[in-house]
Scaffold this active site. Sequence first.
Site, PDB file in Angstrom:
ATOM      1  N   GLY A   1      71.801 127.492  46.654  1.00 23.02           N
ATOM      2  CA  GLY A   1      71.788 126.164  46.049  1.00 23.02           C
ATOM      3  C   GLY A   1      73.072 125.363  46.219  1.00 23.02           C
TER       4      GLY A   1
ATOM      5  N   ALA B   1      59.752 123.218  35.615  1.00 21.10           N
ATOM      6  CA  ALA B   1      59.279 121.834  35.500  1.00 21.10           C
ATOM      7  C   ALA B   1      60.268 120.981  34.707  1.00 21.10           C
ATOM      8  CB  ALA B   1      57.893 121.813  34.850  1.00 21.10           C
TER       9      ALA B   1
ATOM     10  N   ASN C   1      71.762 110.003  39.274  1.00 15.80           N
ATOM     11  CA  ASN C   1      73.016 110.769  39.352  1.00 15.80           C
ATOM     12  C   ASN C   1      74.118 110.020  40.083  1.00 15.80           C
ATOM     13  OD1 ASN C   1      72.157 110.947  42.006  1.00 15.80           O
ATOM     14  ND2 ASN C   1      72.781 113.085  42.248  1.00 15.80           N
TER      15      ASN C   1
ATOM     16  N   LYS D   1      71.904 111.775  32.751  1.00 15.43           N
ATOM     17  CA  LYS D   1      71.164 111.240  33.905  1.00 15.43           C
ATOM     18  C   LYS D   1      70.019 110.298  33.499  1.00 15.43           C
ATOM     19  CE  LYS D   1      72.115 114.966  37.204  1.00 15.43           C
ATOM     20  NZ  LYS D   1      71.497 115.866  38.202  1.00 15.43           N
TER      21      LYS D   1
ATOM     22  N   ASN E   1      55.125 126.855  35.655  1.00 13.78           N
ATOM     23  CA  ASN E   1      56.116 126.786  34.583  1.00 13.78           C
ATOM     24  C   ASN E   1      55.679 127.622  33.392  1.00 13.78           C
ATOM     25  OD1 ASN E   1      58.653 125.690  33.763  1.00 13.78           O
ATOM     26  ND2 ASN E   1      57.567 124.424  32.271  1.00 13.78           N
ATOM     27  N   ARG E   2      56.687 128.168  32.669  1.00  8.50           N
ATOM     28  CA  ARG E   2      56.402 128.931  31.449  1.00  8.50           C
ATOM     29  C   ARG E   2      55.592 128.072  30.474  1.00  8.50           C
ATOM     30  NH1 ARG E   2      61.640 130.581  28.128  1.00  8.50           N
ATOM     31  NH2 ARG E   2      61.830 128.311  28.169  1.00  8.50           N
TER      32      ARG E   2
ATOM     33  N   SER F   1      82.296 118.319  41.248  1.00  6.63           N
ATOM     34  CA  SER F   1      82.296 117.065  42.005  1.00  6.63           C
ATOM     35  C   SER F   1      83.711 116.569  42.335  1.00  6.63           C
ATOM     36  CB  SER F   1      81.508 115.996  41.253  1.00  6.63           C
ATOM     37  OG  SER F   1      80.135 116.339  41.249  1.00  6.63           O
TER      38      SER F   1
ATOM     39  N   ASP G   1      69.753 113.741  44.355  1.00  8.91           N
ATOM     40  CA  ASP G   1      69.446 115.172  44.269  1.00  8.91           C
ATOM     41  C   ASP G   1      68.325 115.566  45.243  1.00  8.91           C
ATOM     42  OD1 ASP G   1      71.359 115.802  42.348  1.00  8.91           O
ATOM     43  OD2 ASP G   1      70.017 115.349  40.681  1.00  8.91           O
TER      44      ASP G   1
END
Length: 281
Positions: A243, A132, A91, A70, A155-156, A21, A106
């Site tokens: 990303g 997740a 954020n 956060k 999700n796992r 940042s 975000d």
Amino acid sequence: MADRGIARAFVVGHPIAHSRSPLIHGYWLETLGIPGSYERIDVHPDSIGRFLAGLPRSGFAGGNVTIPHKEAAHRAADRLDEAAELIGAANTLWLEEGRLAAGNTDAYGFAANLDAEAPHWRKGRTALVLGAGGAARAVLFALKEAGFGDIRLVNRTLSRARELADRFGAGISAHGWEAAGALAADADILVNTTSLGMGGEGAPPVEVALLPDGAIVTDIVYVPLETPLLAAARGRGLRAVDGLGMLLHQAAPGFERWFGTRPEVTPALRGRIVADLEAHK
Ligand code: ATR
């Protein structure tokens, strides 16, 4: 923006040395000729409450908040924007009439990156989201806002996916990893929000071959820029969006609040951050 003197902003986290940042905001301050400052601040989780409570009298116009603070920022704020409220994490901080206000950019960053790199994403209705955790929340917010009506969250740990599906309401279903293949066949977009692929290690267990032609694949991981998932998507002829753009775009609203000018995400800015990522491999 501060009425008097030089506006000062920060990014707070723990650790904070890795944060890009300061490079992003420093680039904008320099190229826009704004006499402001943006500094890194390392605050231990034991002290974050005190740090946040002191902001109205600190002389800072505001700042960014990163891992692991956060949620603390969300709790400490006097006012929250809609995204921060629903996501449960903030954020971006700024002051409003001497009170601490917090937002979450975000989700905006995720959407703005796709707007720039694959604008047809907004025509999609069906999304497959992997993971997740905290990052998934911002992605779900953005997808819902863009009108996706069928969001499949994989999700796992199934219970975490269920929790998020409940939190974000209608149009989101929760599944275990084993369902990913079957859920991919008619997905307009695949989003990886897990840490799999970070550092080039591993890839989420989803066959990109199963996605339809025309699907978009995007990853919130940006080290490396080309994750194994994105490489596989490109190999399959799909639109792959990295990303890094999300990181760059999420920074813009905060900069505008603290320094009074909306900055642009340009190829030159991206080039500067890519060079830094390369230098620190
Ligand atoms: P963040 O806030 O960055 O999203 P997080 O809350 O730790 O980070 O979430 C990380 C995500 O990556 C989770 O969805 C996690 O799955 P679990 O909820 O089952 O833990 C996922 N993840 C991390 N490592 C994984 C692995 N080896 N296999 C599958 N999923 C993994």
